[in-house]
Design a protein around this motif. Structure first.
Motif, mmCIF file in Angstrom:
data_model
loop_
_atom_site.group_PDB
_atom_site.id
_atom_site.type_symbol
_atom_site.label_atom_id
_atom_site.label_comp_id
_atom_site.label_asym_id
_atom_site.label_seq_id
_atom_site.Cartn_x
_atom_site.Cartn_y
_atom_site.Cartn_z
ATOM 1 N N THR A 94 1.486 1.044 -12.260
ATOM 2 C CA THR A 94 2.654 0.332 -12.175
ATOM 3 C C THR A 94 3.331 0.463 -13.453
ATOM 4 O O THR A 94 4.810 0.796 -13.594
ATOM 5 N N CYS A 179 6.119 5.736 -6.436
ATOM 6 C CA CYS A 179 5.606 4.577 -6.828
ATOM 7 C C CYS A 179 6.639 3.537 -7.398
ATOM 8 O O CYS A 179 7.589 4.009 -8.078
ATOM 9 N N ASN A 180 6.525 2.189 -7.129
ATOM 10 C CA ASN A 180 7.492 1.178 -7.534
ATOM 11 C C ASN A 180 8.926 1.150 -7.050
ATOM 12 O O ASN A 180 9.609 0.308 -7.189
ATOM 13 N N THR A 233 -1.060 -1.029 -6.775
ATOM 14 C CA THR A 233 0.550 -0.209 -7.201
ATOM 15 C C THR A 233 1.317 0.344 -5.589
ATOM 16 O O THR A 233 0.315 0.602 -4.903
ATOM 17 N N ASN A 235 3.065 2.403 -3.452
ATOM 18 C CA ASN A 235 3.594 3.668 -3.010
ATOM 19 C C ASN A 235 4.429 3.433 -1.608
ATOM 20 O O ASN A 235 4.266 2.740 -0.661
#
Length: 444
Positions: A94, A179-180, A233, A235
């Motif tokens: 992250t 991601c994020n 994290t 996705n």
């Protein structure tokens, strides 16, 4: 002497501060969050730790000080990353993606973009500000983005299009795995950098660019993906349906160079992924060693006194040490060469992640069937280690192909890395293996 592996006081402080955060703030939440079946809820359970990391300067430690960031060197970054990854590499990912999303603005953005975005990122009183990065796309025929730099026009390569319409880009298509980008509530990160195709008629070495898409942009929806590893994290699948993004959000220096953006980003993250593998393998090794020193397997003394156990653990320890120092070398190289390390970053990521996946499994073999019991951490270590070779620019699809492109260049110096010389990564080194009958590098 020029070569000294002793950490400076400043480097040691970075390492110990990260260890303190990882062991005392992050570790207490990891097991429960990792076991949460809902992937978005699992990520949300890390929010208090993220806010703490923000206040400690970890969340944006990679940004330059002149724009409010922590100003860490890449060597310092991976010293911290190893400590966090030994506890949970998903959380570390992250933080890593904050860099993947924002560093290209530092490299190629206007001064206005740098000041605006970086100021927002580093001055949030809530400590929740987060950035996303999106290059990958869904599998299909065609589909995926391993061949993002193919010289062929759409539909090969990047499929998300951003077509200029007045003072806005109209964005359509799908991303998968970014991601994020969904943010804390699945409704969007504060901003995300997406690699898009601004001209469907142009190939991947000419038609790609980086575009910032801010939270709240109409026509953008997110669905969190449920993964077996790196569960902390987030996705996402992202769907763009006539999303209108201001023209000013295009990172001007990336227009026609989105291919180089992807390669440079994954070069920067190469030793971070490598040191993440080190952190996980280190945790598995220390757990296996402690087990071997107390567990007798029904015999008269602990199994560490058997040659095979000692030899296997000795081999694992050697691999961890070798990988750690390769990561230090790669990070140092990137520090010295203006955040370029397309060759060494790829080599480092491939070597460390694949070597240390085997090391984690060797630790499980030492522990035996008890390593399959979820009351121990080995099943998590294995899941996390299995992610490293296939994420962050997969070793087969992106990393090895980049190495191949550099080595095939007629001007390549095989001693360049040994001599710490700059290896420039050019568009002529791209496109290799991306079409059925490729033109050899240097033969254009």
């Amino acid at each position: 002497m020029a070569i000294d592996f002793t950490l400076s006081p400043a480097q040691k402080k970075v390492q110990l501060d990260a260890r303190d955060f990882a062991e005392n703030v992050l570790a207490p939440i990891v097991r429960d969050a990792d076991r949460e079946p809902d992937p978005l809820k699992a990520f949300q359970m890390t929010k208090p730790a993220y806010v703490d990391s923000y206040k400690r300067g970890i969340a944006f430690c990679m940004l330059p000080k002149e724009y409010g960031g922590g100003g860490l060197t890449n060597v310092e970054l991976i010293l911290a990353a190893e400590e966090i990854c030994a506890i949970d590499p998903g959380f570390a990912c992250t933080v890593l993606v904050n860099g993947l999303g924002l560093l290209p603005i530092w490299y190629w953005g206007t001064e206005e973009q740098k000041k605006r975005v970086f100021t927002e990122a580093t001055s949030d009183p809530t400590g929740e500000w987060i950035a996303g990065y999106g290059a990958s796309e869904p599998a299909g025929t065609p589909g995926g983005t391993a061949n993002f730099d193919t010289p062929l026009p759409s539909p090969a390569g990047i499929g998300v299009t951003a077509i200029l319409d007045g003072d806005s880009y109209i964005v359509n298509g799908r991303k998968y795995w970014p991601c994020n980008v969904g943010g804390w509530d699945g409704q969007g990160a504060n901003t995300s950098l997406y690699v898009v195709r601004t001209d469907p008629e142009l190939g991947g070495t000419e038609g790609l660019a980086g575009l910032m898409v801010d939270r709240g942009t109409p026509g953008v929806t997110f669905t969190t993906i449920d993964t077996f590893g790196h569960r902390l994290t987030p996705n996402s699948e992202v769907v763009f349906e006539d999303a209108r993004v201001p023209k000013a959000n295009l990172i001007e220096g990336t227009k026609g160079n989105g291919d180089l953006l992807i390669n440079r980003n994954f070069a920067w993250s190469g030793p971070v992924a490598g040191i993440a593998a080190v952190g996980v393998a280190r945790a598995a090794y220390e757990a296996a060693l402690a087990w071997a020193k107390t567990y007798t397997a029904g015999g008269p003394f602990p199994i560490i006194h058997h040659q095979n156990v000692g030899y296997v653990l000795g081999d694992v320890a050697g691999k961890i040490e070798a990988a750690r120092y390769f990561c230090w070398k790669a990070a140092h190289y990137i520090d010295e060469h203006d955040y370029h390390g397309e060759l060494i970053g790829a080599m480092n990521k491939v070597y460390c992640t694949e070597s240390l996946f085997d090391a984690v499994y060797k630790c499980m073999q030492v522990v035996g069937v008890n390593s399959a019991d979820k009351k121990h951490m080995f099943e998590k270590y294995l899941r996390e280690a299995a992610i490293f070779p296939i994420y962050d620019g997969g070793n087969f699809g992106m990393q090895r192909r980049r190495v191949h492109g550099v080595l095939a260049s007629p001007d390549f110096d095989p001693r360049a890395l040994m001599d710490n010389n700059y290896v420039e990564f050019t568009k002529e080194m791209e496109t290799i293996d991306t079409i059925a009958t490729p033109t050899p590098v240097g033969a254009r």
